[in-house]
Design a protein around this motif. Structure first.
Motif, short mmCIF file in Angstrom:
data_model
loop_
_atom_site.label_atom_id
_atom_site.label_comp_id
_atom_site.label_asym_id
_atom_site.label_seq_id
_atom_site.Cartn_x
_atom_site.Cartn_y
_atom_site.Cartn_z
N CYS A 129 -12.67 -76.72 -27.35
CA CYS A 129 -11.95 -77.02 -28.78
C CYS A 129 -10.51 -76.53 -28.99
CB CYS A 129 -12.81 -76.60 -30.00
SG CYS A 129 -14.22 -77.08 -29.99
N VAL A 130 -9.99 -76.02 -27.93
CA VAL A 130 -8.70 -75.47 -27.84
C VAL A 130 -7.76 -76.35 -27.06
CG1 VAL A 130 -7.23 -73.48 -27.13
CG2 VAL A 130 -9.62 -72.91 -27.77
N PRO A 131 -6.56 -76.55 -27.68
CA PRO A 131 -5.71 -77.56 -26.87
C PRO A 131 -5.46 -76.99 -25.60
CG PRO A 131 -4.83 -77.32 -29.17
CD PRO A 131 -6.19 -76.32 -28.84
N TYR A 132 -5.52 -77.88 -24.55
CA TYR A 132 -5.27 -77.54 -23.10
C TYR A 132 -3.90 -76.66 -23.03
CZ TYR A 132 -5.23 -78.38 -17.95
OH TYR A 132 -5.23 -78.25 -16.76
N ARG A 133 -2.90 -77.30 -23.63
CA ARG A 133 -1.57 -76.61 -23.41
C ARG A 133 -1.44 -75.08 -24.05
NH1 ARG A 133 -1.21 -80.06 -27.66
NH2 ARG A 133 -0.68 -79.17 -29.84
N LYS B 287 -12.30 -74.75 -17.78
CA LYS B 287 -11.31 -74.77 -18.37
C LYS B 287 -9.93 -73.82 -17.86
CE LYS B 287 -11.90 -78.06 -21.50
NZ LYS B 287 -11.01 -79.12 -21.76
N ILE B 288 -10.65 -72.58 -17.68
CA ILE B 288 -10.02 -71.54 -17.22
C ILE B 288 -9.35 -71.77 -15.81
CG2 ILE B 288 -10.09 -68.99 -16.36
CD1 ILE B 288 -9.55 -69.41 -19.40
N PHE B 289 -10.21 -72.46 -14.92
CA PHE B 289 -9.98 -72.99 -13.47
C PHE B 289 -8.60 -73.86 -13.59
CE2 PHE B 289 -9.94 -75.91 -10.01
CZ PHE B 289 -10.12 -75.50 -9.10
N SER B 290 -8.77 -74.66 -14.24
CA SER B 290 -7.56 -75.76 -14.36
C SER B 290 -6.54 -75.12 -14.96
CB SER B 290 -8.21 -77.05 -15.59
OG SER B 290 -9.21 -77.55 -14.65
N SER B 291 -6.55 -74.12 -16.06
CA SER B 291 -5.45 -73.71 -16.28
C SER B 291 -4.71 -72.74 -15.86
CB SER B 291 -5.50 -73.14 -18.06
OG SER B 291 -5.98 -74.18 -18.86
N ALA B 292 -5.49 -71.93 -15.11
CA ALA B 292 -5.14 -71.21 -14.21
C ALA B 292 -4.22 -71.79 -12.89
CB ALA B 292 -6.35 -70.17 -13.41
N LEU B 293 -4.73 -72.68 -12.60
CA LEU B 293 -3.98 -73.62 -11.60
C LEU B 293 -2.49 -74.27 -11.97
CD1 LEU B 293 -6.60 -75.66 -9.20
CD2 LEU B 293 -5.48 -73.51 -8.75
N GLN C 294 -0.98 -69.39 -22.50
CA GLN C 294 -1.49 -68.01 -22.50
C GLN C 294 -1.54 -67.51 -20.92
OE1 GLN C 294 -4.16 -66.21 -25.27
NE2 GLN C 294 -3.93 -67.91 -26.46
N LEU C 295 -1.77 -68.30 -20.05
CA LEU C 295 -2.05 -68.06 -18.75
C LEU C 295 -0.57 -68.00 -17.94
CD1 LEU C 295 -5.68 -69.48 -17.36
CD2 LEU C 295 -5.23 -67.31 -18.51
N VAL C 296 0.10 -68.69 -18.22
CA VAL C 296 1.56 -68.86 -17.78
C VAL C 296 2.05 -67.44 -17.97
CG1 VAL C 296 3.59 -69.95 -17.90
CG2 VAL C 296 1.73 -71.21 -17.56
N GLU C 297 2.05 -67.20 -19.40
CA GLU C 297 2.72 -65.75 -19.56
C GLU C 297 1.98 -64.66 -18.88
OE1 GLU C 297 5.24 -65.11 -21.57
OE2 GLU C 297 5.64 -67.18 -21.40
N ALA C 298 0.73 -64.69 -18.94
CA ALA C 298 -0.10 -63.49 -18.43
C ALA C 298 0.45 -63.32 -16.92
CB ALA C 298 -1.58 -63.43 -18.63
N ILE C 299 0.37 -64.48 -16.13
CA ILE C 299 0.78 -64.43 -14.58
C ILE C 299 2.26 -64.28 -14.52
CG2 ILE C 299 0.84 -65.67 -12.64
CD1 ILE C 299 -1.80 -67.21 -13.36
N ARG C 300 3.09 -64.45 -15.47
CA ARG C 300 4.55 -64.20 -15.31
C ARG C 300 4.82 -62.95 -15.32
NH1 ARG C 300 7.15 -67.34 -19.50
NH2 ARG C 300 7.08 -69.15 -17.88
#
Length: 226
Positions: free
Chosen positions: A86-90, A122-128, A95-101
């Motif tokens: 239910c959370v927008p993919y972007r 979802k986390i797999f896809s966003s992490a990639l 959030q993961l972009v910021e964390a990895i950065r």
């Protein structure tokens, strides 16, 4: 000595305890060998599905369990557990972009894309997305880990099967992994449930004997840049 000595290693867990289930022994071993190990727990349980008391308890258990394994830092995001569809993919990506950065890990562990739980997918896809190789300081190695009661409950041959091609010997760290999982008392189930300590030990033994070791954790190599 491990090839990951002095590396920054990041484990992204959809839910608290996924990191120990899938990577607990590896975290302990590499931390002991000199790596900086970071954990990001992506979701939090919200009422009415989860009480505030339970969410606080689980997060406290995560801090204690990860500290035992030698983690340098455990970070919590506040994405809604069991509701990432239910959370927008972007928003997840951001959030993961910021964390990895902020962490800039050389090595990244993420859940397997064939897991039954949609949060894991979802986390797999966003992490990639967050770890795209054209990003500055992108991780040079990415591995997918297995999570008992999620990875092996998918539909064989219809969804991706977990076929590991990387094994980490955790013979000297299995007991520490079991102890860390025991700290997650709110998540442990009695045997023969898959989220039992007995099942966790059995899986480590099986993965170990696959490669001639007493105990191991298994992973799928997603990407390696040498």
């Amino acid at each position: 000595m491990s090839q990951f000595r002095n590396n920054k290693i990041l484990i992204i867990a959809p839910h608290a305890d996924d990191e120990v289930l899938g990577v607990g022994g590896t975290m302990a071993r590499f931390a002991a060998e000199g790596a900086e190990v970071y954990v990001i727990i992506a979701t939090k349980g919200y009422p009415p599905d989860y009480s505030e008391e339970l969410s606080t308890t689980v997060r406290n258990q995560a801090l204690v369990a990860n500290r035992l394994l030698g983690t340098k830092e455990t970070q919590f995001l506040d994405l809604p557990a069991a509701n990432l569809d239910c959370v927008p993919y972007r928003d997840i990506n951001h959030q993961l972009v910021e964390a990895i950065r902020n962490i800039q890990p050389e090595v990244l562990y993420i859940p397997f894309n064939g897991d039954l739980h949609i949060d894991h997918q979802k986390i797999f896809s966003s992490a990639l997305v967050a770890a795209r190789p054209n990003r500055i300081n992108a991780p040079s190695r990415i591995y997918a880990y297995e999570t008992l009661s999620e990875t092996n409950w998918n539909a064989p041959y219809l969804t991706p099967n977990f076929v590991p091609n990387v094994f980490v010997d955790i013979s000297g760290y299995l007991e520490m992994k079991i102890e860390a999982m025991a700290i997650y008392a709110s998540q442990i189930q009695p045997f023969p449930h898959e989220r039992s300590l007995e099942a966790l030990r059995a899986l480590a033994t099986l993965r170990g004997t696959t490669v001639g070791r007493f105990a191991a954790e298994a992973f799928v190599l997603v990407r390696e840049i040498i």
